[in-house]
Enzyme design. Structure first.
Site, short mmCIF file in Angstrom:
data_model
loop_
_atom_site.label_atom_id
_atom_site.label_comp_id
_atom_site.label_asym_id
_atom_site.label_seq_id
_atom_site.Cartn_x
_atom_site.Cartn_y
_atom_site.Cartn_z
N VAL A 101 -102.79 93.29 38.70
CA VAL A 101 -101.28 93.12 39.10
C VAL A 101 -100.76 93.13 38.23
CG1 VAL A 101 -101.32 90.85 39.64
CG2 VAL A 101 -99.56 92.48 40.84
N CYS A 102 -99.13 93.13 37.91
CA CYS A 102 -97.49 92.58 37.11
C CYS A 102 -98.28 93.18 35.21
CB CYS A 102 -97.96 90.94 37.04
SG CYS A 102 -96.47 90.87 36.23
N ALA A 103 -98.62 92.55 34.57
CA ALA A 103 -98.67 92.84 33.28
C ALA A 103 -100.48 93.48 32.97
CB ALA A 103 -97.88 91.92 32.34
N TYR A 122 -95.81 96.13 36.07
CA TYR A 122 -94.76 94.99 35.94
C TYR A 122 -93.87 96.37 35.28
CZ TYR A 122 -91.07 92.20 35.65
OH TYR A 122 -89.67 91.57 35.87
N GLY A 148 -101.30 96.85 40.22
CA GLY A 148 -99.65 96.37 41.57
C GLY A 148 -98.25 95.86 40.54
#
Length: 181
Positions: A101-103, A122, A148
């Site tokens: 998720v994210c980075a 992200y 995500g």
């Protein structure tokens, strides 16, 4: 099922790490946290977590899934761990879940497992995921890869993992118990 690995490196995003650890454990899954370089890891916002073990103590035989929290420089520090990249490749080679998720999808890219896969991250990290088919949806599932967007989707991301590994009924029960819906 053996353990679900959630590795933590300095600068991890606390919401993403703790939400995944908590939700997956609430679902009855065997989650192990592993620090990169130490058992004491400080997140991007100064929250310190003591992990269960260090990444160097784990074998690919111990791990059935990997869930990576993002944050910066946490994701870059995860990406720089040769031991973690080796574990991710081994989990993926077995067709087991690799989630980020994210980075953190940049770690999956560095492990060489995103080629031709639909994935998200992200905003601003898509250029570091050149082999993936980049998407901007909140959570993207492609075979054994779940990605995500960021901290705001941490709960949805964790519940998607529960549904993927267990079933939709378990997800719905957790959503009700935690007043998600």
């Amino acid at each position: 099922m053996s353990k679900i690995l959630i590795p933590l490196a300095a600068g991890f995003e606390e919401i993403e790490a703790v939400t995944n650890i908590d939700v997956l454990r609430r679902a009855g899954m065997d989650v192990i946290t592993a620090g990169i370089g130490s058992k004491q890891i400080e997140g991007d916002h100064g929250i310190k977590i003591e992990t269960d073990t260090e990444i160097s103590e784990l074998s690919a035989d111990d791990i059935s899934a990997v869930v990576l929290p993002g944050g910066m420089p946490g994701a870059a520090n995860l990406r720089n761990s040769a031991e973690l990249l080796k574990l991710i490749r081994a989990v993926n080679d077995k067709g087991n879940l690799c989630a980020a998720v994210c980075a953190a999808p940049i770690v999956l890219e560095a492990a060489g497992i995103l080629e031709g896969k639909n994935a998200t991250s992200y905003p601003g990290f898509g250029d570091q995921m050149q082999s993936a088919n980049y998407r901007e949806e909140r959570v993207v599932i492609d075979d054994n890869i779940i990605t995500g967007r960021g901290p705001g989707v941490a709960m949805e991301f964790a519940l998607t993992i529960v549904e993927y590994l267990l079933n939709g009924k378990e997800r719905v029960e957790l959503e009700k118990a935690m007043l998600v819906k």
